[in-house]
Every structure is written in structure tokens, then in C-alpha cells.
Design a protein around this motif. Structure first.
Motif, short mmCIF file in Angstrom:
data_model
loop_
_atom_site.label_atom_id
_atom_site.label_comp_id
_atom_site.label_asym_id
_atom_site.label_seq_id
_atom_site.Cartn_x
_atom_site.Cartn_y
_atom_site.Cartn_z
N ILE A 93 0.82 -1.23 -0.01
CA ILE A 93 0.04 -0.01 0.15
C ILE A 93 0.78 1.40 -0.08
CG2 ILE A 93 -1.72 1.22 1.27
CD1 ILE A 93 -3.13 -1.17 2.34
N CYS A 94 1.71 1.34 0.98
CA CYS A 94 2.69 2.59 1.04
C CYS A 94 4.03 2.58 0.52
CB CYS A 94 2.84 2.92 2.45
SG CYS A 94 3.55 1.77 3.62
N LYS A 95 4.44 1.18 0.10
CA LYS A 95 5.63 1.05 -0.51
C LYS A 95 7.16 1.10 0.44
CE LYS A 95 3.09 0.31 -4.27
NZ LYS A 95 2.79 -1.09 -4.51
N GLN A 96 6.66 1.21 1.67
CA GLN A 96 7.74 1.40 2.76
C GLN A 96 7.86 -0.02 3.39
OE1 GLN A 96 9.52 4.21 2.69
NE2 GLN A 96 8.06 4.85 1.31
N ASN B 66 -1.21 -1.17 10.07
CA ASN B 66 -1.83 0.26 9.95
C ASN B 66 -2.35 0.62 8.57
OD1 ASN B 66 -2.37 2.58 11.70
ND2 ASN B 66 -1.00 3.61 10.14
N CYS B 67 -1.46 0.38 7.65
CA CYS B 67 -2.15 0.62 6.24
C CYS B 67 -3.07 -0.22 5.88
CB CYS B 67 -0.92 0.33 5.15
SG CYS B 67 0.54 1.52 5.29
N LEU B 68 -3.13 -1.45 6.32
CA LEU B 68 -4.20 -2.22 5.85
C LEU B 68 -5.55 -1.88 6.66
CD1 LEU B 68 -5.51 -4.92 4.30
CD2 LEU B 68 -4.76 -6.24 6.70
N ASN B 69 -5.39 -1.44 8.02
CA ASN B 69 -6.68 -0.86 8.41
C ASN B 69 -7.18 0.41 8.07
OD1 ASN B 69 -6.54 -3.20 10.48
ND2 ASN B 69 -5.26 -1.86 11.96
N TYR C 199 -6.92 -12.12 5.22
CA TYR C 199 -5.41 -11.63 5.78
C TYR C 199 -5.25 -12.41 7.07
CZ TYR C 199 -8.51 -8.15 8.20
OH TYR C 199 -9.25 -7.57 8.62
N SER C 200 -3.90 -12.59 7.35
CA SER C 200 -3.40 -12.82 8.47
C SER C 200 -2.21 -12.23 9.10
CB SER C 200 -3.25 -14.56 8.45
OG SER C 200 -2.41 -14.84 7.62
#
Length: 227
Positions: free
Chosen positions: A56-59, A84-87, A107-108
Motif C-alpha cells: 500500500i505505502c511502498k515502505q 496500520n496501512c491495511l486498517n 489476511y493474517s
């Protein structure tokens, strides 16, 4: 007159300290975001983190989660996202998937990826941020800095450790930690890096004493009003 002059100097000192400490004041809770890839790459090679980049954020994924949707079972790449990105993604796109549009994203927690990332070697995060700030300052020519009377008073943190040790370091032992004056409750709003607080306390003893006396006088007046 001397007292007035001292207060002006203290105010100038306070403003300067706020500017100098600005880049080090990030709270520990901000570490819940994924890890800055450039920070991780200070002591690690690109290929060592390739499979742990948040989609998502590429970090570099923090608290990595693995996408387990059957729709992606034929994909060869590692399907890792930071928790955090997934949430945040799911809050904005309920019941969707960050890989491609479909419902019922599965997801897991990827414990293996988390252990690997936690063992990566890193420098102090504040030290990294200081380096980034210095790069911006160096864009100003030496002549301009000389004309303005500016110097790069650099204090370095020599921490090198594991990702899992960073939060404890930032909270308890980092010399670049921002602290408030011990006399803050009496009205001194000075803020500085942790290493500099002793100099502030010793050079402003009279100012702090005046603040304590002023606070004590105000307390006495309040008590007298209720007698």
C-alpha cells in the motif's frame, strides 16, 4: 533592567530551541506507520527487504500482514502490507482487497516476516531524521549561512541496534530526545534536546527562582481570599 534583559534572552533562547528540536519531536506512537525504507536501507541492502515492502505505502511493513485471498494464489510476489496501512484501507474500502477489487479480503499476521523485520539493523530514527534535515540545510550556501551567523551545531546519536529495540531507545536513552524544562509547571516553556537541559537549568536559575516565587505568591493570595 537586568531582569528585563534576562527575560528577553530567555524568550529568544526558547524560540531557537523550538526550531532546533522540531525534527526530533515525533512521538513514539507514530512508529505504528510502516518503516521509512530509506531509514532501513542505511544498514541493509535493497534485496534484503524486497519481500517485506508494504503493497500500500511502498515502505517496509510494520506489523506485517499477509493477504491470503484465494484470488491471488497464483501470484509469485510476497503479498505483505503493514497492519496500520491495511486498517486504513479497510476503513475507507470496507470488505475490499488492497491487491485488486473483490470482496471478502482474507489476511493474517505474518509472524515470520515480523520476526525478520524486527531483527534488521538500524540507526537511531531521530539521527536519520537529523541527517535529512542537514541535507536541506546544506542546500543553503556556506556564504548565506555565514552572513546569517548560522552554524550547524550537530549532536549525533550513535545508536545502532535492531528494529525491535528502537522504541525503547527513543523513549529512554536517545540523546536527541526532546524534553521540557523541569520548571514547566511554574511557567517556563523552554523545550530542548535531552543533552542540553542541564545547561538551560544552570544558566537560568534566577529566572526559575523568580517563577517559583511568583507562583508561591499567587498561591498565598488565593489562600488569603478563602480565609
Amino acid at each position: 533592567k537586568p531582569r528585563t534583559k534576562r527575560k528577553k534572552m530567555s524568550k529568544m533562547e526558547e524560540e531557537k530551541s523550538k526550531d532546533n528540536a522540531k525534527i526530533y519531536s515525533k512521538s513514539i506512537t507514530e512508529q505504528q506507520a510502516c518503516f521509512n525504507k530509506n531509514w532501513i536501507l542505511q544498514l541493509n541492502k535493497q534485496e534484503s527487504i524486497r519481500d517485506f515492502i508494504c503493497l500500500i505505502c511502498k515502505q517496509v511493513a510494520n506489523n506485517p500482514m499477509e493477504i491470503d485471498c484465494p484470488q491471488h494464489k497464483n501470484m509469485d510476489e510476497s503479498l505483505i502490507v503493514g497492519e496500520n496501512c491495511l486498517n486504513q484501507f479497510l476503513n475507507q474500502n470496507p470488505n475490499s482487497c488492497p491487491i485488486e477489487p473483490h470482496n471478502n479480503c482474507l489476511y493474517s499476521q505474518s509472524r515470520m516476516a515480523r520476526r525478520y523485520i524486527n531483527e534488521l539493523d538500524v540507526i537511531c530514527l531521530r539521527q536519520f531524521q537529523q541527517k535529512q534535515e542537514q541535507k536541506q540545510q546544506l542546500q543553503m550556501s556556506t556564504q548565506q549561512r555565514h552572513e546569517k551567523g548560522e552554524t550547524l551545531g550537530i549532536v549525533s546519536c550513535n545508536f545502532k541496534g535492531k528494529v525491535k529495540q528502537v522504541n525503547d531507545h527513543l523513549e529512554h536513552s536517545c540523546c536527541l530526545q526532546t524534553v521540557k524544562c523541569w520548571f514547566g509547571s511554574f511557567g517556563c516553556n523552554y523545550t530542548c534536546l535531552k543533552y542540553a537541559i542541564h545547561d538551560h537549568l544552570t544558566s537560568n536559575m534566577k529566572l526559575h527562582l523568580d517563577l517559583v516565587i511568583k507562583s508561591f505568591d499567587a498561591l498565598q493570595q488565593t489562600i488569603q481570599q478563602y480565609q
